[in-house]
Design an enzyme around this catalytic site. Sequence first.
Site, PDB file in Angstrom:
ATOM      1  CB  THR A 202      -0.907   0.063   1.220  1.00 47.38           C
ATOM      2  OG1 THR A 202      -0.423  -0.466   2.380  1.00 47.38           O
ATOM      3  CG2 THR A 202      -2.276  -1.011   0.896  1.00 47.38           C
ATOM      4  CB  SER A 234       3.174   0.291   5.045  1.00 47.62           C
ATOM      5  OG  SER A 234       4.655  -0.008   5.602  1.00 47.62           O
ATOM      6  CG  ASP A 235       6.332   2.583  -0.408  1.00 45.72           C
ATOM      7  OD1 ASP A 235       7.584   2.150  -0.030  1.00 45.72           O
ATOM      8  OD2 ASP A 235       6.294   3.286  -1.481  1.00 45.72           O
ATOM      9  CD1 TRP A 236      11.809   0.255   3.880  1.00 41.21           C
ATOM     10  CD2 TRP A 236       9.881  -0.752   2.956  1.00 41.21           C
ATOM     11  NE1 TRP A 236      11.849  -1.032   3.958  1.00 41.21           N
ATOM     12  CE2 TRP A 236      10.889  -1.564   3.591  1.00 41.21           C
ATOM     13  CE3 TRP A 236       8.654  -1.036   2.642  1.00 41.21           C
ATOM     14  CZ2 TRP A 236      10.382  -3.090   3.060  1.00 41.21           C
ATOM     15  CZ3 TRP A 236       8.627  -2.523   2.333  1.00 41.21           C
ATOM     16  CH2 TRP A 236       9.313  -3.238   2.787  1.00 41.21           C
TER      17      TRP A 236
END
Length: 823
Positions: A202, A234-236
């Site tokens: 995401t 999640s994206d970082w």
Amino acid sequence: MSDWTVPADRPDYDEAVEAALARLDLETKADLLAGIDMWRTLAAPAAGLRSMTVSDGPIGVRGRFWTAADPSLALPSPTAQAASWDPALVRRIGHLLAAEARRKDVDVLLAPTINLHRSPLGGRHFEAFSEDPYMTGRIAEAYVAGVQEHGVGTTMKHYVANDAETDRFTVDNVIGERALRELYLRPFEMVAAAVNPWGVMTAYNTVNGTTMTAHRELMDVLREEFGFDGFNVSDWGAARHTVEGVEAGLDLAMPGPLTVFGEHLVAAVREGRTTEDAVDANVRRILKLAARVGALDGVEAAVAGRVEAIEDPDGLLREIARRSFVLAKNDVPAGDETRILPLHPDVVHRLALIGPAAEEARILGGGSATVFPPHVVSPLDGLRARLGDRVVYAQGVDLFEQIQAANRGFTLTARPVKNDGIALPAEPLANGDVKWMGYVPGGLSTDEFAYALLEGRYIATKTGEHVFGTRGFGHHKLVLGGEIVFDQDQEYTSDDPFEAFFGPGVERVRLHLEQGQELEIRHEFTPFDFPPGFPPSVLFGLMHTEPRPDEETLIEEAVAAARDAEIAVVVVSTTALTESEGFDRRDLRLPGRQDELVAAVAAANPNTIVVVNTGSPVEMPWAGDVAGILLTWFPGQEGGNALAEVLLGAEPGGRLTTTWPKTLADAPVTEVVPTDGVLRYDEGVFIGYRAWQRRGTAEPAFWFGHGLSYTQWEYRSLEVSGREARVTVANTGDARGREIVQLYLSPDPAADVPGGIEPNRLAGFAAVEADPGQEVEVVIALEDRSFQYWDEERHAWTEVGGTWTARAGGNVGDLPLASELKA
């Protein structure tokens, strides 16, 4: 439509997951939803769970350590991969990436990127496949299938509408329901249905007011409607909310351990703001991933065996590049009888190769797509290997924009130094950048680590003024030739934590050096605390600039070389400051004076071929003045060899997966900068070729699907029966070749669709190969979805009835065959 396999879950997975879950307490479960460092998940030995490793990226598997000591194969960019229009080839790309992942003990690949080319200004354009959702879905299906067939997980990313980089952490993309369904969600739907991806990532951005890592509604669409049953990472640094995230189905907040989960999630459960049942639902998906990749005791992985290498990877990398190159223009020069390409090596006595990127190969884009390859073949390397000293090189222009990582002429190593003064073993560097992301070599803790030491020497490549500098937030002590030239802090300059990864270098000293002079280098770096939410990392660089040449002289030398040669090949390119993760482009112009260079060379030699070495569209004001244009994208480590093969006769197999405008002003959708934090997708479903055809006021430079062959093709017949189209084409040229047969559907112009409907939509494609004089028939299956639109009042797919027209041809702007059919 495919012959790949989809690894099936084993019957005992559910039971094993529940057994493991029962052995975890709340604290462990909460920690399991947060990583332990930049790339790894928590191990829970009591539940039989080992740690799992995820890794960037779409063109090569970096692994846990971003270092030249453990190089990674560098494939052509995703834009190039898709330009093959060949799912079977992309499946083999997946096999290669899976083998690399296994070699590096990686369980999940953070790819593919299936966002769309909404605007040519998108800074990460090169990392996505296409402007068309159907095309993107077909290529992504093959990519995911290929990787997961070898037992490595994938993550469809970035869910959803991460189509630009400007203010990506905060932007609210406001998208109508129809556009969201028909364009931006469609590839995710296709991949979920076809190949059961094991993961999704995401995005940073917000969609219609809700941040994607906590977007319960859109995650429900993915899971409940599309049937996705994998884990959600999640994206970082994208996860912002504890309760909203866990209840929306965010299963892994990365990087760890300082995330919104862990102790924050335990507190939320204890205080009654969420439930342990909600946590358990997310943990089950992490445990199912573990079962699938072989990280859970007591069950077999979904794919037995372990493939860690494929035969002749360099050969495959050359094949991928060759079949991605798009021959955009191939004219007959004045006074000649044949087209400029292919060149015939037995009659080429002198070839002028011009341009900085001809010698310093531009093989990949910046950001998450960056890896350190084992070797790089430049265009100069590739052509000289085939033509020897018949190739004369001229730089042509100076593409210097700002100080860059030390490279040519440097031999460098880096090592950590402990608090007690003991230095650990050194590892080699590919250039002056040190990127220890989320770790310190040797497993040192932050309490043990004192500073990083970069050492080596530089043998000056030119006489003149050399500039040295530093990159990275912390304290730098730079010693050159035994003299301390800088001993100060370098501070943050923006709120973007990724500036630490890819931020600019700063000039520190200028030294006059003679060519061949040796300079000993010592660079000590002590980092500040890394931005909140990221594991401690050591990210810094030694920067350098050679003496700048006089550009007037460079252009004069290039023109002279071109005038004295039979053939001039000019390689033009973007730079690391033009196309990269983290920012969008401001224009479509080539950097520096490259346009001027091409014009000057073309005036001196009518037999000029331009190789466009970019990941996305650029303006080409000289297009009408050159004989040939070859688009090579970012071609990976074997790009130079592939280029030589194509210029000298190998079929260029690529076709455009995005429409190339003549100028930025012509492009229908260009806005990537939010207004008051909001970016409105007001164009609705009309992006790419859909918008070009609907507007009809300007012709692009090259249409979606465009690409020439070294032979000629004739489209002879199109028959449609039910949901099946049969297209017959013939090779009418004098060489064996390959064509991509494309099929588009057009609704009745009188069709009543609120908001309108595109004049043509891609509905299928197939690759054909044929010898001279051979006729070939291809069969293309049509999906029901191709005859539908999303009705915003009914919130459902709705068929557009009446008569449709199927059209076939070599690109969306050239469709000579037509056949009517009923929806």
